[in-house]
Design a protein around this motif. Structure first.
Motif, PDB file in Angstrom:
ATOM      1  N   UNK A   1      -1.590  -2.800  15.374  1.00  0.00           N
ATOM      2  CA  UNK A   1      -0.370  -1.991  15.495  1.00  0.00           C
ATOM      3  C   UNK A   1      -0.371  -0.803  14.530  1.00  0.00           C
ATOM      4  N   UNK A   2      -1.467  -0.607  13.826  1.00  0.00           N
ATOM      5  CA  UNK A   2      -1.657   0.428  12.797  1.00  0.00           C
ATOM      6  C   UNK A   2      -0.612   0.369  11.684  1.00  0.00           C
ATOM      7  N   UNK A   3      -0.198  -0.851  11.347  1.00  0.00           N
ATOM      8  CA  UNK A   3       0.754  -1.040  10.249  1.00  0.00           C
ATOM      9  C   UNK A   3       0.036  -1.298   8.929  1.00  0.00           C
ATOM     10  N   UNK A   4      -1.201  -1.776   9.013  1.00  0.00           N
ATOM     11  CA  UNK A   4      -2.052  -1.959   7.837  1.00  0.00           C
ATOM     12  C   UNK A   4      -3.427  -1.387   8.148  1.00  0.00           C
ATOM     13  N   UNK A   5      -4.168  -1.109   7.081  1.00  0.00           N
ATOM     14  CA  UNK A   5      -5.536  -0.624   7.251  1.00  0.00           C
ATOM     15  C   UNK A   5      -6.436  -1.294   6.227  1.00  0.00           C
ATOM     16  N   UNK A   6      -7.704  -1.350   6.566  1.00  0.00           N
ATOM     17  CA  UNK A   6      -8.672  -1.985   5.671  1.00  0.00           C
ATOM     18  C   UNK A   6      -9.563  -0.931   5.033  1.00  0.00           C
ATOM     19  N   UNK A   7     -10.061  -1.291   3.853  1.00  0.00           N
ATOM     20  CA  UNK A   7     -11.010  -0.449   3.131  1.00  0.00           C
ATOM     21  C   UNK A   7     -11.970  -1.384   2.403  1.00  0.00           C
ATOM     22  N   UNK A   8     -13.154  -0.920   2.085  1.00  0.00           N
ATOM     23  CA  UNK A   8     -14.086  -1.775   1.345  1.00  0.00           C
ATOM     24  C   UNK A   8     -13.525  -2.111  -0.044  1.00  0.00           C
ATOM     25  N   UNK A   9     -13.814  -3.321  -0.503  1.00  0.00           N
ATOM     26  CA  UNK A   9     -13.410  -3.735  -1.847  1.00  0.00           C
ATOM     27  C   UNK A   9     -14.181  -2.870  -2.847  1.00  0.00           C
ATOM     28  N   UNK A  10     -13.537  -2.394  -3.902  1.00  0.00           N
ATOM     29  CA  UNK A  10     -14.213  -1.476  -4.829  1.00  0.00           C
ATOM     30  C   UNK A  10     -15.377  -2.102  -5.610  1.00  0.00           C
ATOM     31  N   UNK A  11     -15.350  -3.422  -5.827  1.00  0.00           N
ATOM     32  CA  UNK A  11     -16.403  -4.049  -6.635  1.00  0.00           C
ATOM     33  C   UNK A  11     -17.155  -5.158  -5.919  1.00  0.00           C
ATOM     34  N   UNK A  12     -16.633  -5.659  -4.799  1.00  0.00           N
ATOM     35  CA  UNK A  12     -17.265  -6.766  -4.091  1.00  0.00           C
ATOM     36  C   UNK A  12     -17.488  -6.361  -2.638  1.00  0.00           C
ATOM     37  N   UNK A  13     -18.713  -6.045  -2.307  1.00  0.00           N
ATOM     38  CA  UNK A  13     -19.041  -5.574  -0.967  1.00  0.00           C
ATOM     39  C   UNK A  13     -18.811  -6.595   0.130  1.00  0.00           C
ATOM     40  N   UNK A  14     -18.617  -7.866  -0.226  1.00  0.00           N
ATOM     41  CA  UNK A  14     -18.370  -8.902   0.779  1.00  0.00           C
ATOM     42  C   UNK A  14     -16.916  -8.940   1.220  1.00  0.00           C
ATOM     43  N   UNK A  15     -16.039  -8.305   0.501  1.00  0.00           N
ATOM     44  CA  UNK A  15     -14.613  -8.376   0.805  1.00  0.00           C
ATOM     45  C   UNK A  15     -14.067  -7.022   1.249  1.00  0.00           C
ATOM     46  N   UNK A  16     -12.890  -7.090   1.876  1.00  0.00           N
ATOM     47  CA  UNK A  16     -12.157  -5.867   2.221  1.00  0.00           C
ATOM     48  C   UNK A  16     -10.771  -5.959   1.585  1.00  0.00           C
ATOM     49  N   UNK A  17     -10.189  -4.808   1.389  1.00  0.00           N
ATOM     50  CA  UNK A  17      -8.846  -4.719   0.826  1.00  0.00           C
ATOM     51  C   UNK A  17      -7.935  -4.138   1.898  1.00  0.00           C
ATOM     52  N   UNK A  18      -6.792  -4.785   2.092  1.00  0.00           N
ATOM     53  CA  UNK A  18      -5.810  -4.303   3.060  1.00  0.00           C
ATOM     54  C   UNK A  18      -4.688  -3.594   2.331  1.00  0.00           C
ATOM     55  N   UNK A  19      -4.214  -2.519   2.946  1.00  0.00           N
ATOM     56  CA  UNK A  19      -3.064  -1.793   2.407  1.00  0.00           C
ATOM     57  C   UNK A  19      -2.165  -1.406   3.574  1.00  0.00           C
ATOM     58  N   UNK A  20      -0.943  -1.104   3.233  1.00  0.00           N
ATOM     59  CA  UNK A  20       0.039  -0.721   4.250  1.00  0.00           C
ATOM     60  C   UNK A  20      -0.160   0.757   4.595  1.00  0.00           C
ATOM     61  N   UNK A  21      -0.001   1.079   5.859  1.00  0.00           N
ATOM     62  CA  UNK A  21      -0.097   2.472   6.305  1.00  0.00           C
ATOM     63  C   UNK A  21       1.276   3.133   6.208  1.00  0.00           C
ATOM     64  N   UNK A  22       1.296   4.437   6.439  1.00  0.00           N
ATOM     65  CA  UNK A  22       2.574   5.144   6.448  1.00  0.00           C
ATOM     66  C   UNK A  22       3.472   4.585   7.554  1.00  0.00           C
ATOM     67  N   UNK A  23       2.890   4.279   8.696  1.00  0.00           N
ATOM     68  CA  UNK A  23       3.660   3.677   9.793  1.00  0.00           C
ATOM     69  C   UNK A  23       4.211   2.310   9.376  1.00  0.00           C
ATOM     70  N   UNK A  24       3.424   1.555   8.615  1.00  0.00           N
ATOM     71  CA  UNK A  24       3.884   0.264   8.105  1.00  0.00           C
ATOM     72  C   UNK A  24       5.027   0.428   7.126  1.00  0.00           C
ATOM     73  N   UNK A  25       4.930   1.450   6.259  1.00  0.00           N
ATOM     74  CA  UNK A  25       6.030   1.726   5.306  1.00  0.00           C
ATOM     75  C   UNK A  25       7.322   2.054   6.052  1.00  0.00           C
ATOM     76  N   UNK A  26       7.198   2.867   7.085  1.00  0.00           N
ATOM     77  CA  UNK A  26       8.373   3.224   7.879  1.00  0.00           C
ATOM     78  C   UNK A  26       8.956   1.992   8.564  1.00  0.00           C
ATOM     79  N   UNK A  27       8.080   1.124   9.053  1.00  0.00           N
ATOM     80  CA  UNK A  27       8.543  -0.081   9.747  1.00  0.00           C
ATOM     81  C   UNK A  27       9.299  -0.997   8.793  1.00  0.00           C
ATOM     82  N   UNK A  28       8.743  -1.248   7.610  1.00  0.00           N
ATOM     83  CA  UNK A  28       9.400  -2.175   6.673  1.00  0.00           C
ATOM     84  C   UNK A  28      10.685  -1.554   6.132  1.00  0.00           C
ATOM     85  N   UNK A  29      10.692  -0.249   5.929  1.00  0.00           N
ATOM     86  CA  UNK A  29      11.914   0.429   5.488  1.00  0.00           C
ATOM     87  C   UNK A  29      12.994   0.312   6.554  1.00  0.00           C
ATOM     88  N   UNK A  30      12.615   0.492   7.805  1.00  0.00           N
ATOM     89  CA  UNK A  30      13.562   0.373   8.915  1.00  0.00           C
ATOM     90  C   UNK A  30      14.126  -1.041   9.003  1.00  0.00           C
TER      91      UNK A  30
END
Length: 177
Positions: free
Chosen positions: A110-139
């Motif tokens: 739903x493009x509410x979160x996005x993934x990015x590589x973990x800064x120190x561990x290549x086996x993991x990913x880090x999830x963060x909220x997107x701008x659309x996700x921020x708008x959704x939770x604010x709403x």
């Protein structure tokens, strides 16, 4: 026979006292039989039920009906605590990592979160909220707050609002660790 209008007779009291277990904490001068749950137990049951109803009403007032409670909780956590891993989210939300992966996949779709590589561990990913996700939770939060504000404003008088404010302070004390 004893009723609320007529106290038990002396022989009935002696009979009850004679058959009372020694572990019974009531003093011998208290002829009333034990009845129902303690007041604290009743308060706990009623409070849990009312809080549950309140949460359901607030969820129903939000515009994000397509999101499950678990998805809303994850978006909210990412919004307030920032980017994190699947494993950390699973621990925080008390679910299995496999379940968290499914929640995150649905949010990512739903493009509410996005993934990015973990800064120190290549086996993991880090999830963060997107701008659309921020708008959704604010709403969602604004809809819930608006419903609650309207309910308090239209259904309670000034004295009841003061009582509610005092009760809110007590509830805060209950949840403090």
């Amino acid at each position: 026979m004893a009723t609320s209008d007529h106290p038990p007779t002396e022989p009935a009291l002696r009979s009850e006292l004679a058959h009372r277990p020694e572990s019974d904490p009531r003093p011998e001068s208290d002829p009333r039989p034990e009845t129902g749950p303690r007041a604290e137990e009743r308060i706990a049951v009623d409070l849990a039920a009312v809080v549950s109803q309140l949460m359901r009403r607030m969820r129903a007032a939000s515009s994000q009906g397509a999101l499950t409670p678990s998805q809303r909780a994850v978006i909210s956590r990412l919004y307030t605590e920032g980017p994190t891993t699947t494993a950390a989210l699973a621990r925080a939300e008390l679910v299995r990592p496999q379940s968290m992966r499914m929640i995150l996949a649905a949010l990512e779709e739903q493009t509410l979160v996005e993934r990015a590589p973990h800064p120190t561990d290549g086996r993991q990913v880090v999830f963060s909220i997107t701008e659309r996700g921020r708008e959704a939770i604010t709403s969602v939060r604004q809809a819930k707050q608006s419903w609650l504000l309207d309910a308090i404003d239209t259904r309670l008088d000034a004295d009841e609002r003061r009582t509610l404010a005092e009760a809110t302070d007590l509830l805060k004390r209950l949840v403090q660790e």
